[in-house]
Design a protein around this motif. Structure first.
Motif, PDB file in Angstrom:
ATOM      1  N   GLN A   1      -1.730  18.655  -1.949  1.00  0.00           N
ATOM      2  CA  GLN A   1      -0.578  19.553  -1.937  1.00  0.00           C
ATOM      3  C   GLN A   1       0.396  19.153  -0.834  1.00  0.00           C
ATOM      4  O   GLN A   1       1.602  19.148  -1.029  1.00  0.00           O
ATOM      5  CB  GLN A   1      -1.027  21.001  -1.718  1.00  0.00           C
ATOM      6  CG  GLN A   1      -1.802  21.588  -2.854  1.00  0.00           C
ATOM      7  CD  GLN A   1      -2.365  22.948  -2.512  1.00  0.00           C
ATOM      8  OE1 GLN A   1      -2.279  23.407  -1.374  1.00  0.00           O
ATOM      9  NE2 GLN A   1      -2.962  23.587  -3.495  1.00  0.00           N
ATOM     10  N   LEU A   2      -0.144  18.806   0.319  1.00  0.00           N
ATOM     11  CA  LEU A   2       0.693  18.367   1.435  1.00  0.00           C
ATOM     12  C   LEU A   2       1.414  17.069   1.088  1.00  0.00           C
ATOM     13  O   LEU A   2       2.604  16.920   1.364  1.00  0.00           O
ATOM     14  CB  LEU A   2      -0.148  18.193   2.695  1.00  0.00           C
ATOM     15  CG  LEU A   2       0.584  17.710   3.942  1.00  0.00           C
ATOM     16  CD1 LEU A   2       1.687  18.681   4.339  1.00  0.00           C
ATOM     17  CD2 LEU A   2      -0.389  17.528   5.086  1.00  0.00           C
ATOM     18  N   LEU A   3       0.705  16.154   0.461  1.00  0.00           N
ATOM     19  CA  LEU A   3       1.309  14.883   0.062  1.00  0.00           C
ATOM     20  C   LEU A   3       2.448  15.108  -0.933  1.00  0.00           C
ATOM     21  O   LEU A   3       3.538  14.542  -0.785  1.00  0.00           O
ATOM     22  CB  LEU A   3       0.231  13.984  -0.541  1.00  0.00           C
ATOM     23  CG  LEU A   3       0.532  12.514  -0.721  1.00  0.00           C
ATOM     24  CD1 LEU A   3       0.875  11.865   0.603  1.00  0.00           C
ATOM     25  CD2 LEU A   3      -0.658  11.820  -1.352  1.00  0.00           C
ATOM     26  N   ALA A   4       2.225  15.967  -1.926  1.00  0.00           N
ATOM     27  CA  ALA A   4       3.271  16.275  -2.903  1.00  0.00           C
ATOM     28  C   ALA A   4       4.455  16.967  -2.237  1.00  0.00           C
ATOM     29  O   ALA A   4       5.616  16.693  -2.568  1.00  0.00           O
ATOM     30  CB  ALA A   4       2.699  17.135  -4.021  1.00  0.00           C
TER      31      ALA A   4
ATOM     32  N   ILE B   1       7.222  11.442  -7.924  1.00  0.00           N
ATOM     33  CA  ILE B   1       6.061  11.739  -7.086  1.00  0.00           C
ATOM     34  C   ILE B   1       4.785  11.317  -7.809  1.00  0.00           C
ATOM     35  O   ILE B   1       3.869  10.758  -7.200  1.00  0.00           O
ATOM     36  CB  ILE B   1       6.011  13.236  -6.717  1.00  0.00           C
ATOM     37  CG1 ILE B   1       7.226  13.619  -5.866  1.00  0.00           C
ATOM     38  CG2 ILE B   1       4.735  13.579  -5.967  1.00  0.00           C
ATOM     39  CD1 ILE B   1       7.389  15.114  -5.670  1.00  0.00           C
ATOM     40  N   ALA B   2       4.730  11.573  -9.113  1.00  0.00           N
ATOM     41  CA  ALA B   2       3.548  11.218  -9.907  1.00  0.00           C
ATOM     42  C   ALA B   2       3.291   9.716  -9.879  1.00  0.00           C
ATOM     43  O   ALA B   2       2.140   9.274  -9.826  1.00  0.00           O
ATOM     44  CB  ALA B   2       3.721  11.703 -11.341  1.00  0.00           C
ATOM     45  N   LYS B   3       4.354   8.914  -9.892  1.00  0.00           N
ATOM     46  CA  LYS B   3       4.187   7.450  -9.804  1.00  0.00           C
ATOM     47  C   LYS B   3       3.551   7.055  -8.482  1.00  0.00           C
ATOM     48  O   LYS B   3       2.682   6.200  -8.426  1.00  0.00           O
ATOM     49  CB  LYS B   3       5.538   6.745  -9.953  1.00  0.00           C
ATOM     50  CG  LYS B   3       5.939   6.470 -11.352  1.00  0.00           C
ATOM     51  CD  LYS B   3       7.200   5.623 -11.355  1.00  0.00           C
ATOM     52  CE  LYS B   3       7.603   5.312 -12.777  1.00  0.00           C
ATOM     53  NZ  LYS B   3       8.845   4.547 -12.825  1.00  0.00           N
TER      54      LYS B   3
ATOM     55  N   ASP C   1      -0.174   8.327  -8.400  1.00  0.00           N
ATOM     56  CA  ASP C   1      -1.006   7.872  -9.525  1.00  0.00           C
ATOM     57  C   ASP C   1      -1.620   9.027 -10.308  1.00  0.00           C
ATOM     58  O   ASP C   1      -2.838   9.119 -10.460  1.00  0.00           O
ATOM     59  CB  ASP C   1      -2.110   6.923  -9.038  1.00  0.00           C
ATOM     60  CG  ASP C   1      -1.551   5.625  -8.503  1.00  0.00           C
ATOM     61  OD1 ASP C   1      -0.523   5.162  -9.031  1.00  0.00           O
ATOM     62  OD2 ASP C   1      -2.124   5.095  -7.541  1.00  0.00           O
ATOM     63  N   CYS C   2      -0.781   9.932 -10.767  1.00  0.00           N
ATOM     64  CA  CYS C   2      -1.232  11.027 -11.621  1.00  0.00           C
ATOM     65  C   CYS C   2      -0.069  11.432 -12.531  1.00  0.00           C
ATOM     66  O   CYS C   2       0.973  10.792 -12.520  1.00  0.00           O
ATOM     67  CB  CYS C   2      -1.724  12.207 -10.786  1.00  0.00           C
ATOM     68  SG  CYS C   2      -0.512  12.848  -9.648  1.00  0.00           S
ATOM     69  N   SER C   3      -0.247  12.462 -13.317  1.00  0.00           N
ATOM     70  CA  SER C   3       0.792  12.865 -14.262  1.00  0.00           C
ATOM     71  C   SER C   3       1.763  13.848 -13.607  1.00  0.00           C
ATOM     72  O   SER C   3       1.413  14.534 -12.634  1.00  0.00           O
ATOM     73  CB  SER C   3       0.163  13.512 -15.494  1.00  0.00           C
ATOM     74  OG  SER C   3      -0.384  14.762 -15.144  1.00  0.00           O
ATOM     75  N   PRO C   4       2.993  13.938 -14.131  1.00  0.00           N
ATOM     76  CA  PRO C   4       3.957  14.896 -13.584  1.00  0.00           C
ATOM     77  C   PRO C   4       3.485  16.347 -13.695  1.00  0.00           C
ATOM     78  O   PRO C   4       3.799  17.161 -12.832  1.00  0.00           O
ATOM     79  CB  PRO C   4       5.211  14.667 -14.431  1.00  0.00           C
ATOM     80  CG  PRO C   4       5.092  13.263 -14.898  1.00  0.00           C
ATOM     81  CD  PRO C   4       3.630  13.028 -15.102  1.00  0.00           C
TER      82      PRO C   4
END
Length: 122
Positions: free
Chosen positions: A21-24, A37-39, A42-45
């Motif tokens: 959560q902090l990273l996002a 951010i997802a790129k 390495d996860c989905s939007p």
């Protein structure tokens, strides 16, 4: 103290947000979209949207729910969870402190000169 640093931003762990959560939130503070951010993470939007939603819920006081990503970033900055590294560098080195005993020179009043051109109507 554990911190995460991303391109000029620093986030502090253990202040109410999970590491993802902090990273996002740090990426959102850099004005990135959920897809960007997802790129990076390495996860989905949709996962990013859920992370940011959880972060907004964690930082909100129950009657005053944080409704936007901008509100999330502002609340995180108010609480000292995230901060730009430039600001932290200035605080650590003492740059930006105000010396109230400094006398500033008196400036002369500014004089404005105005030219008016009139056209005669025939």
């Amino acid at each position: 103290m554990d911190t995460i640093q991303i391109d000029g931003w620093q986030g502090r762990l253990g202040q109410g947000l999970a590491p993802r959560q902090l990273l996002a939130t740090l990426y959102a503070a850099k004005d990135m979209t959920a897809k960007q951010i997802a790129k990076h993470m390495d996860c989905s939007p949709s996962t990013i949207n859920k992370q940011l939603e959880s972060a907004r819920y964690n930082l909100s006081e129950h009657p005053n729910y944080i409704r936007t990503i901008r509100g999330l970033c502002l609340e995180a900055m108010k609480r000292g969870i995230i901060a730009p590294l430039v600001l932290l560098l200035c605080i650590a080195t003492g740059i930006g402190t105000i010396d109230h005993n400094v006398r500033r020179p008196v400036r002369a009043p500014k004089v404005a000169v105005r030219y008016v051109a009139r056209q005669e109507v025939a």
